[in-house]
Design a protein around this motif. Structure first.
Motif, PDB file in Angstrom:
ATOM      1  N   LYS A   1       1.310   1.888   5.359  1.00  0.00           N
ATOM      2  CA  LYS A   1       0.274   2.729   4.748  1.00  0.00           C
ATOM      3  C   LYS A   1       0.730   3.374   3.442  1.00  0.00           C
ATOM      4  N   LEU A   2       2.039   3.543   3.281  1.00  0.00           N
ATOM      5  CA  LEU A   2       2.547   4.311   2.140  1.00  0.00           C
ATOM      6  C   LEU A   2       2.190   3.729   0.776  1.00  0.00           C
ATOM      7  N   PRO A   3       2.349   2.413   0.529  1.00  0.00           N
ATOM      8  CA  PRO A   3       2.045   1.909  -0.823  1.00  0.00           C
ATOM      9  C   PRO A   3       0.613   2.223  -1.282  1.00  0.00           C
ATOM     10  N   ALA A   4      -0.350   2.061  -0.396  1.00  0.00           N
ATOM     11  CA  ALA A   4      -1.743   2.340  -0.778  1.00  0.00           C
ATOM     12  C   ALA A   4      -1.964   3.830  -1.007  1.00  0.00           C
ATOM     13  N   LEU A   5      -1.382   4.665  -0.159  1.00  0.00           N
ATOM     14  CA  LEU A   5      -1.559   6.109  -0.325  1.00  0.00           C
ATOM     15  C   LEU A   5      -0.895   6.609  -1.603  1.00  0.00           C
TER      16      LEU A   5
ATOM     17  N   LYS B   1      -0.705   5.260  -4.344  1.00  0.00           N
ATOM     18  CA  LYS B   1      -1.510   4.914  -5.518  1.00  0.00           C
ATOM     19  C   LYS B   1      -2.619   5.939  -5.756  1.00  0.00           C
ATOM     20  N   LYS B   2      -2.878   6.771  -4.755  1.00  0.00           N
ATOM     21  CA  LYS B   2      -3.925   7.793  -4.871  1.00  0.00           C
ATOM     22  C   LYS B   2      -3.349   9.050  -5.529  1.00  0.00           C
ATOM     23  N   ALA B   3      -4.208   9.807  -6.158  1.00  0.00           N
ATOM     24  CA  ALA B   3      -3.784  10.966  -6.951  1.00  0.00           C
ATOM     25  C   ALA B   3      -3.161  12.085  -6.130  1.00  0.00           C
ATOM     26  N   ASP B   4      -3.528  12.229  -4.884  1.00  0.00           N
ATOM     27  CA  ASP B   4      -3.080  13.375  -4.089  1.00  0.00           C
ATOM     28  C   ASP B   4      -1.823  13.118  -3.261  1.00  0.00           C
ATOM     29  N   PHE B   5      -1.189  11.966  -3.428  1.00  0.00           N
ATOM     30  CA  PHE B   5      -0.017  11.600  -2.636  1.00  0.00           C
ATOM     31  C   PHE B   5       1.171  11.317  -3.544  1.00  0.00           C
TER      32      PHE B   5
END
Length: 57
Positions: free
Chosen positions: A7-11, A13-17
């Motif tokens: 799950k980490l690579p996709a998260l 890429k998001k602004a809040d992670f």
């Protein structure tokens, strides 16, 4: 939070992670709590993180 590695690579890429600056950056991430994420999403991630880090009895 510690979440499933897949799950980490996709998260991240998001602004809040962000990679957790204080922990192993491959397995942990920091989450910006600025009201952009739904409470339910954050609570589900916290439950998952707790399951990964909880001591087995």
């Amino acid at each position: 939070m510690k979440l499933a590695e897949e799950k980490l690579p996709a998260l991240l890429k998001k602004a809040d992670f962000f990679p957790a600056y204080h922990m192993n950056k491959q397995n942990w991430l920091s989450v910006l709590l600025n009201n952009d994420l739904q409470d339910e999403e954050v609570l589900a991630m916290l439950d998952e993180s707790r399951a990964f880090t909880e001591r087995k009895k």
